[in-house]
Design an enzyme around this catalytic site. Structure first.
Site, PDB file in Angstrom:
ATOM      1  N   LEU A 146       0.879  -1.170   0.000  1.00  0.00           N
ATOM      2  CA  LEU A 146       0.000   0.000   0.000  1.00  0.00           C
ATOM      3  C   LEU A 146       0.914   1.217   0.000  1.00  0.00           C
ATOM      4  O   LEU A 146       1.887   1.259   0.767  1.00  0.00           O
ATOM      5  CB  LEU A 146      -0.888   0.024   1.253  1.00  0.00           C
ATOM      6  CG  LEU A 146      -1.963  -1.061   1.370  1.00  0.00           C
ATOM      7  CD1 LEU A 146      -2.714  -0.906   2.690  1.00  0.00           C
ATOM      8  CD2 LEU A 146      -2.934  -1.024   0.205  1.00  0.00           C
ATOM      9  N   ASP A 147       0.628   2.191  -0.863  1.00  0.00           N
ATOM     10  CA  ASP A 147       1.513   3.348  -0.913  1.00  0.00           C
ATOM     11  C   ASP A 147       1.421   4.150   0.381  1.00  0.00           C
ATOM     12  O   ASP A 147       0.560   3.917   1.227  1.00  0.00           O
ATOM     13  CB  ASP A 147       1.245   4.205  -2.147  1.00  0.00           C
ATOM     14  CG  ASP A 147      -0.156   4.789  -2.174  1.00  0.00           C
ATOM     15  OD1 ASP A 147      -0.579   5.366  -1.150  1.00  0.00           O
ATOM     16  OD2 ASP A 147      -0.840   4.669  -3.207  1.00  0.00           O
ATOM     17  N   ARG A 148       2.297   5.107   0.524  1.00  0.00           N
ATOM     18  CA  ARG A 148       2.440   5.833   1.789  1.00  0.00           C
ATOM     19  C   ARG A 148       1.155   6.529   2.226  1.00  0.00           C
ATOM     20  O   ARG A 148       0.862   6.610   3.424  1.00  0.00           O
ATOM     21  CB  ARG A 148       3.568   6.859   1.638  1.00  0.00           C
ATOM     22  CG  ARG A 148       4.013   7.488   2.942  1.00  0.00           C
ATOM     23  CD  ARG A 148       5.161   8.440   2.701  1.00  0.00           C
ATOM     24  NE  ARG A 148       5.642   9.008   3.950  1.00  0.00           N
ATOM     25  CZ  ARG A 148       6.560   9.964   4.012  1.00  0.00           C
ATOM     26  NH1 ARG A 148       7.104  10.435   2.894  1.00  0.00           N
ATOM     27  NH2 ARG A 148       6.950  10.431   5.177  1.00  0.00           N
TER      28      ARG A 148
END
Length: 314
Positions: free
Chosen positions: A182-184
């Site tokens: 999951l991206d930041r």
């Protein structure tokens, strides 16, 4: 006193000489015995001296030689070795009996070479590979995290940014790895485990793991654009097909629920950007049948046995 009485008195005075000096009648004691026998009577014990035993030089030599042989064998014996079938079984892939079948079929490699020998011993430093995936003889651990913003889904970051491993540092004595990414800026459910075989299964495109996201856009989503997304949006990798998309009941029209199985990088954000929308909030609410129910943001829990069994049956 008459002369006869004086002589009688002298004889009486001389009688104590027949007794030992210092001895008294009644509660008698011999004061000389206390000093003649030394400190034993005064309560002070003499230090114990180990009796001298002659050293058998031949026996001493034999003991020395045996010790040297033992030390040599200890160095040659592999440390913390384990049978290969037990190594595989401990990794959670299968039972020992099933592991024997995998070994006989040549499906297991140790340090890059197939091993078919029964009873083969491996060390923890050896690299064991099954089905193209490295395995470890650790008890499998499965941790479900409700990821907050600001954390990246990697094991290490060169820029010293916070990672999801910082949030689950106390969850397991073993090193964990995030399943997928999951991206930041994306929040929500993410699975971490030391089970490499499970990780490969859940992230491989052929298994098409279902994921559901709650999307908040910068403006209302037009019905026509919603239908276009449902039909499929062309991206660099090809047509991004979604399983379903809809407005969230009771919420503004800029809040969307989207379900898909593809695992392309930042695919949800790119789908909406293709149509001119910006994703302000992106929250994953389901992954491979697991939800973040009853897990506060930034908190985690260990999967139940039932949940683990369900993952294995996917």
């Amino acid at each position: 006193m008459s002369q006869s009485e004086a002589k009688s008195y002298e004889k009486t005075f001389d009688k104590p000489a027949s007794r030992k000096m210092g001895k008294r009648i009644g509660k008698s004691f011999d004061s000389s015995s206390k000093f003649d026998k030394g400190p034993a009577k005064s309560g002070v014990k003499k230090p114990y001296k180990k009796p001298f035993v002659p050293v058998d030089e031949a026996e001493k030599t034999r003991s020395f030689v045996q010790k040297r042989r033992f030390d040599k064998l200890a160095k040659e014996t592999p440390k913390e070795s384990i049978r290969l079938n037990k190594y595989i079984a401990n990794s959670g892939i299968c039972s020992r009996r099933e592991a024997d079948d995998l070994i006989m079929q040549g499906l297991v490699e140790v340090n890059g070479k197939p091993v078919t020998e029964m009873g083969y011993q491996v060390q923890k430093t050896d690299r064991v590979v099954f089905d193209g995936q490295g395995i470890t003889p650790e008890k499998p651990v499965y941790v479900l995290l409700n990821k907050p913003k600001g954390y990246i889904s990697t094991t290490k970051d060169d820029k010293a940014r916070k990672t999801v491993l910082d949030l689950v540092a106390n969850a397991s004595p073993y090193r964990l790895f995030p399943v997928g990414r999951l991206d930041r800026s994306t929040t929500g459910v993410i699975l971490l485990t030391n089970d490499g075989h499970m990780t490969k299964k859940l992230t491989h495109p052929s298994f098409a793991m279902k994921k559901i996201y709650h999307v908040t856009l910068d403006r209302k989503l037009d019905r026509a654009d919603l239908n276009m997304i449902q039909e499929g949006i062309r991206l660099e990798e090809g047509i991004a097909e979604v399983d379903s998309i809809s407005y969230i009941e009771g919420k503004p029209k800029n809040e969307i629920g989207i379900e898909l199985s593809i695992g392309w990088n930042r695919v949800v954000r790119r789908i909406f950007q293709k149509l001119g929308y910006e994703v302000e909030l992106l929250d994953r609410v389901l992954f491979a049948g697991l939800t973040k129910k009853n897990i506060k943001r930034g908190h985690w829990r260990i999967l139940t046995d039932l949940e683990v069994n369900n993952l294995k049956m996917l």
